[in-house]
Design a protein around this motif. Sequence first.
Motif, PDB file in Angstrom:
ATOM      1  N   LEU A 116       0.600  -1.228   0.230  1.00 14.81           N
ATOM      2  CA  LEU A 116      -0.122  -0.025  -0.104  1.00 14.81           C
ATOM      3  C   LEU A 116       0.881   1.155   0.026  1.00 14.81           C
ATOM      4  O   LEU A 116       0.573   2.164  -0.913  1.00 14.81           O
ATOM      5  N   SER A 117       1.937   1.586   0.759  1.00 12.13           N
ATOM      6  CA  SER A 117       2.848   2.621   1.024  1.00 12.13           C
ATOM      7  C   SER A 117       3.605   2.740  -0.546  1.00 12.13           C
ATOM      8  O   SER A 117       3.196   4.011  -0.888  1.00 12.13           O
ATOM      9  N   LEU A 118       4.016   1.650  -0.921  1.00 11.97           N
ATOM     10  CA  LEU A 118       4.691   1.995  -2.460  1.00 11.97           C
ATOM     11  C   LEU A 118       3.876   2.643  -3.479  1.00 11.97           C
ATOM     12  O   LEU A 118       3.912   3.399  -4.300  1.00 11.97           O
ATOM     13  N   ALA A 119       2.704   1.517  -3.433  1.00 12.01           N
ATOM     14  CA  ALA A 119       1.553   1.811  -4.616  1.00 12.01           C
ATOM     15  C   ALA A 119       1.166   3.466  -4.436  1.00 12.01           C
ATOM     16  O   ALA A 119       1.030   4.092  -5.369  1.00 12.01           O
ATOM     17  N   LEU A 120       0.729   3.892  -2.927  1.00 13.98           N
ATOM     18  CA  LEU A 120       0.332   5.245  -2.992  1.00 13.98           C
ATOM     19  C   LEU A 120       1.193   6.436  -3.158  1.00 13.98           C
ATOM     20  O   LEU A 120       0.675   7.688  -3.232  1.00 13.98           O
ATOM     21  N   LEU A 121       2.417   6.067  -2.672  1.00 14.79           N
ATOM     22  CA  LEU A 121       3.477   6.947  -2.872  1.00 14.79           C
ATOM     23  C   LEU A 121       3.594   7.082  -4.449  1.00 14.79           C
ATOM     24  O   LEU A 121       3.748   8.424  -4.881  1.00 14.79           O
ATOM     25  N   ARG A 122       3.516   6.269  -5.233  1.00 12.79           N
ATOM     26  CA  ARG A 122       3.988   6.557  -6.598  1.00 12.79           C
ATOM     27  C   ARG A 122       2.871   7.207  -7.162  1.00 12.79           C
ATOM     28  O   ARG A 122       3.109   8.173  -8.078  1.00 12.79           O
ATOM     29  N   ASP A 123       1.606   6.741  -6.924  1.00 14.36           N
ATOM     30  CA  ASP A 123       0.559   7.361  -7.537  1.00 14.36           C
ATOM     31  C   ASP A 123       0.675   7.415  -9.196  1.00 14.36           C
ATOM     32  O   ASP A 123       1.288   6.563  -9.817  1.00 14.36           O
ATOM     33  N   HIS A 263      -2.486  11.190  -2.122  1.00 16.74           N
ATOM     34  CA  HIS A 263      -1.516  11.907  -3.013  1.00 16.74           C
ATOM     35  C   HIS A 263      -0.229  12.212  -2.106  1.00 16.74           C
ATOM     36  O   HIS A 263      -0.010  13.478  -2.052  1.00 16.74           O
ATOM     37  N   PRO A 264       0.274  11.398  -1.231  1.00 17.85           N
ATOM     38  CA  PRO A 264       1.298  11.805  -0.224  1.00 17.85           C
ATOM     39  C   PRO A 264       2.562  12.436  -0.742  1.00 17.85           C
ATOM     40  O   PRO A 264       3.144  13.395  -0.064  1.00 17.85           O
ATOM     41  N   ALA A 265       2.858  12.082  -2.155  1.00 15.76           N
ATOM     42  CA  ALA A 265       4.040  12.663  -2.574  1.00 15.76           C
ATOM     43  C   ALA A 265       4.110  14.071  -2.864  1.00 15.76           C
ATOM     44  O   ALA A 265       5.178  14.853  -2.838  1.00 15.76           O
ATOM     45  N   ARG A 266       2.955  14.747  -3.167  1.00 15.01           N
ATOM     46  CA  ARG A 266       2.618  16.129  -3.446  1.00 15.01           C
ATOM     47  C   ARG A 266       3.111  17.119  -2.367  1.00 15.01           C
ATOM     48  O   ARG A 266       3.566  18.078  -2.841  1.00 15.01           O
ATOM     49  N   GLY A 267       3.040  16.627  -1.038  1.00 12.94           N
ATOM     50  CA  GLY A 267       3.348  17.527  -0.127  1.00 12.94           C
ATOM     51  C   GLY A 267       4.992  17.580   0.171  1.00 12.94           C
ATOM     52  O   GLY A 267       5.510  18.690   0.425  1.00 12.94           O
ATOM     53  N   LEU A 268       5.656  16.648  -0.572  1.00 17.01           N
ATOM     54  CA  LEU A 268       7.260  16.633  -0.286  1.00 17.01           C
ATOM     55  C   LEU A 268       7.718  17.229  -1.669  1.00 17.01           C
ATOM     56  O   LEU A 268       9.095  17.499  -1.528  1.00 17.01           O
ATOM     57  N   PHE A 269       7.250  16.744  -2.899  1.00 15.06           N
ATOM     58  CA  PHE A 269       7.859  16.972  -4.104  1.00 15.06           C
ATOM     59  C   PHE A 269       6.911  17.873  -4.781  1.00 15.06           C
ATOM     60  O   PHE A 269       6.240  17.133  -5.884  1.00 15.06           O
ATOM     61  N   PRO A 270       6.424  18.985  -4.556  1.00 14.12           N
ATOM     62  CA  PRO A 270       5.654  19.782  -5.440  1.00 14.12           C
ATOM     63  C   PRO A 270       6.342  20.116  -6.558  1.00 14.12           C
ATOM     64  O   PRO A 270       6.438  21.332  -6.948  1.00 14.12           O
ATOM     65  N   ILE A 271       6.495  19.202  -7.518  1.00 17.69           N
ATOM     66  CA  ILE A 271       7.381  19.678  -8.620  1.00 17.69           C
ATOM     67  C   ILE A 271       6.383  19.662  -9.881  1.00 17.69           C
ATOM     68  O   ILE A 271       5.699  18.677 -10.221  1.00 17.69           O
TER      69      ILE A 271
END
Length: 271
Positions: A116-123, A263-271
């Motif tokens: 779950l962690s990997l899949a939702l991180l990648r989005d 969308h957890p990655a967007r908080g750390l990597f708003p690229i």
Amino acid sequence: MSNLQLRVISAVVLAIVALGLTWLGGLPFRLLSAAMSAMIFYEWTRMSRPFAASGLGFLPEALAAVFIVALIAGLSAFWLLPLVVALVAMAAIAAQVGKSGQWDASGLAYACVSGLSLALLRDGDHSGLVAILFLFAVVWATDIFAYFVGRAVGGPKLAPSISPGKTRSGALGGAVGGVVAGLILAAIAGAGNLALLGLVALALSIVAQAGDLFESWVKRRHGCKDSGVLIPGHGGVMDRVDGLVAAALALYVIGWISAGADHPARGLFPI
């Protein structure tokens, strides 16, 4: 061919596959995450069950299959998170009622949270791609630097009763290497919050090493040298991804706090 050569070849092949599917994202990466969860659960139960069957029939496997189907289907965190809680609770209750398979619920939780962690991180967006590459950079560099610094410097053992080969110098070298690799990746990707990401990289490196020790403890607890034999030179899938899945969970939680569960990655990597 020596064991070291097998390890290197296996690591290179696995890295190429992982990077390729990470680049594709979407369904291909979810399939990778689901396959990882399935293999983790399989190896966990093979180690932890005293007999070929757990006494619960195929219930634990059926529960794992439900999660894997849900993950591949692309369900959001809103559905996946409570589903995992429900599945693990069912496995735990069944183990208590049947007085067997006592480790199945913890193994199911470990396998589900990993995928779950990997899949939702990648989005499916660019932020997710950078997040997974950042995770890979930190964890892989931690492993490499810990190994070589530990061999070169030696010194006191980190946790001799759990993993006699690991040293404190190696742990420190791994942490430094992980932070440097993470910052290099973040800078190349154009991330602007490098100070924060340096702290995140340090946390991930520490968690990855703790995850490695946890898996070593599980193997020692059940008298196993390796979790499996699938990967030449490395043992099982759990032996290869123990630090990665622990760090993935940590990065997912950090991202969840900053940008939400879906969308957890967007908080750390708003690229």
